[in-house]
Design an enzyme around this catalytic site. Structure first.
Site, PDB file in Angstrom:
ATOM      1  N   LEU A  99     -24.088  45.373 -96.767  1.00 39.48           N
ATOM      2  CA  LEU A  99     -25.153  44.161 -96.561  1.00 39.48           C
ATOM      3  C   LEU A  99     -26.404  45.259 -97.030  1.00 39.48           C
ATOM      4  O   LEU A  99     -26.823  46.107 -95.778  1.00 39.48           O
ATOM      5  CB  LEU A  99     -25.187  43.299 -95.684  1.00 39.48           C
ATOM      6  CG  LEU A  99     -26.400  42.112 -95.486  1.00 39.48           C
ATOM      7  CD1 LEU A  99     -26.323  40.886 -96.388  1.00 39.48           C
ATOM      8  CD2 LEU A  99     -26.236  41.757 -94.013  1.00 39.48           C
ATOM      9  N   HIS A 121     -28.707  49.988 -85.442  1.00 36.67           N
ATOM     10  CA  HIS A 121     -30.014  50.582 -86.089  1.00 36.67           C
ATOM     11  C   HIS A 121     -30.994  49.575 -86.200  1.00 36.67           C
ATOM     12  O   HIS A 121     -30.772  48.198 -85.905  1.00 36.67           O
ATOM     13  CB  HIS A 121     -29.762  51.510 -87.558  1.00 36.67           C
ATOM     14  CG  HIS A 121     -31.056  51.518 -88.111  1.00 36.67           C
ATOM     15  ND1 HIS A 121     -32.248  50.421 -88.869  1.00 36.67           N
ATOM     16  CD2 HIS A 121     -31.385  52.806 -88.681  1.00 36.67           C
ATOM     17  CE1 HIS A 121     -32.989  51.986 -89.040  1.00 36.67           C
ATOM     18  NE2 HIS A 121     -32.340  52.760 -89.042  1.00 36.67           N
TER      19      HIS A 121
END
Length: 342
Positions: A125, A228
């Site tokens: 993604l 992240h």
């Protein structure tokens, strides 16, 4: 209009361009021409196969139909680890205790695992930063669930999602620096890219015995199961659809692995069939996800609809053209937010 469709051979330049924007830690799409071409060919073969491949890759692109720009990519693997080993760490606990000394110490451990071998995975993604607005990220991610709902037999009962782990502004992974580097003696970026092509070296170099996390540097411990910053919105989106962290992490950057049963995904559970009716002017309302029911010609988009419970959808010609459908065709429909259920 933003449209989700299967990747096509003509999308090579756009895919290669996106691969240069993902950054360190995005294992599934790095600027490695051989790996990217292999991924595209695998996806094209998966969509074209007359019978489902045992280990198929379904890649979708997000296209801006106004100018033809490919703004993002997302994918589903039907089963992981059948050709190459699938590794992660299982986070566990060992208790060291002594009644005589009055000591009771529960300690977290990391154990190399292949527990998710053979399960389906949502993957790859990535949305171009210029298009990170207007629900584009939601469409790019959730369209996969509309596809899975329609073609459930191609996937396993359980589905997983590896989240990109934490790294600092310079692309340095504290988890890798505190653990992986001691066994691999190479930079994180190099190890991550190698893992995308061949995972055999992982089994050759990683420790087979449980790792005590209290022996890791504090920065590495703090990075365990952390995402992240750029991936945090994607994690929240998946969690809103029913995915949960169950104690498995990536062996390179410590990012969390989320999982759920396919039938427990909110969009899969709540989506319904409706008949299309193309009209000149369709009243607006809540945002819905709309998808046709075809395999190679799969299409999915967002449109505001006024649902009246009749299971007849009034669609504008523009939406019908984007989905490649006509009056009387069947659509799969689901509320984007989950506020409305049929």
């Amino acid at each position: 209009m933003m449209l989700i469709r299967p990747i096509e051979a003509r999308d090579w330049d756009s895919l290669w361009s996106l691969a240069h924007k993902t950054g360190p830690g995005f294992t599934s799409l790095q600027p490695d021409e051989g790996a990217v071409r292999d991924k595209m060919e695998w996806a094209l073969a998966s969509f074209a196969a007359e019978t489902p491949l045992a280990e198929a890759l379904y890649l979708f692109v997000l296209e801006d139909t106004e100018n033809g720009t490919i703004a993002g990519i997302s994918g589903i693997e039907s089963a992981v680890g059948l050709r190459d080993p699938w590794y992660n760490y299982r986070v566990g606990t060992l208790v060291h205790a002594s009644r005589e000394l009055g000591v009771y110490n529960p300690i977290d451990t990391l154990t190399l695992s292949n527990d998710h071998t053979g399960q389906s995975e949502i993957c790859t993604l990535f949305l171009d930063p210029e298009y990170r607005h207007s629900k584009n990220g939601s469409l790019l991610s959730k369209a996969r669930f509309m596809f899975m709902a329609e073609f459930a037999s191609r996937f396993t009962d359980n589905v997983i999602a590896e989240m990109r782990g934490f790294s600092d502004g310079g692309g340095i992974s504290p988890f890798w620096e505190g653990l992986g580097r001691h066994f691999f003696s190479i930079d994180f970026t190099e190890a991550d890219q190698l893992s995308g092509r061949n995972k055999v070296f992982i089994a050759e170099l990683m420790p087979r015995h449980p790792i005590y996390t209290n022996m890791l540097p504090e920065a590495a411990r703090n990075a365990i199961a952390q995402t992240h910053p750029d991936t945090t919105p994607a994690r929240r989106l998946l969690e809103s659809e029913g995915f949960r962290y169950t104690g498995y992490i990536d062996i390179f950057d410590g990012g969390p692995l989320l999982e759920t049963r396919v039938q427990d995904i909110r969009l899969v559970r709540d989506s319904r069939y409706c008949k299309a009716q193309v009209v000149d002017h369709a009243p607006g309302g809540e945002l819905f996800m709309l998808a046709n029911t075809r395999m190679e010609d799969f299409r999915c988009c967002l449109s505001p609809l006024a649902m009246d419970g009749s299971h007849i959808l009034n669609l504008t010609p523009a939406v019908a053209e984007a989905l490649n459908i006509d009056t009387g065709d069947t659509l799969r429909v689901a509320s984007l937010s989950g506020q409305r259920r049929f």
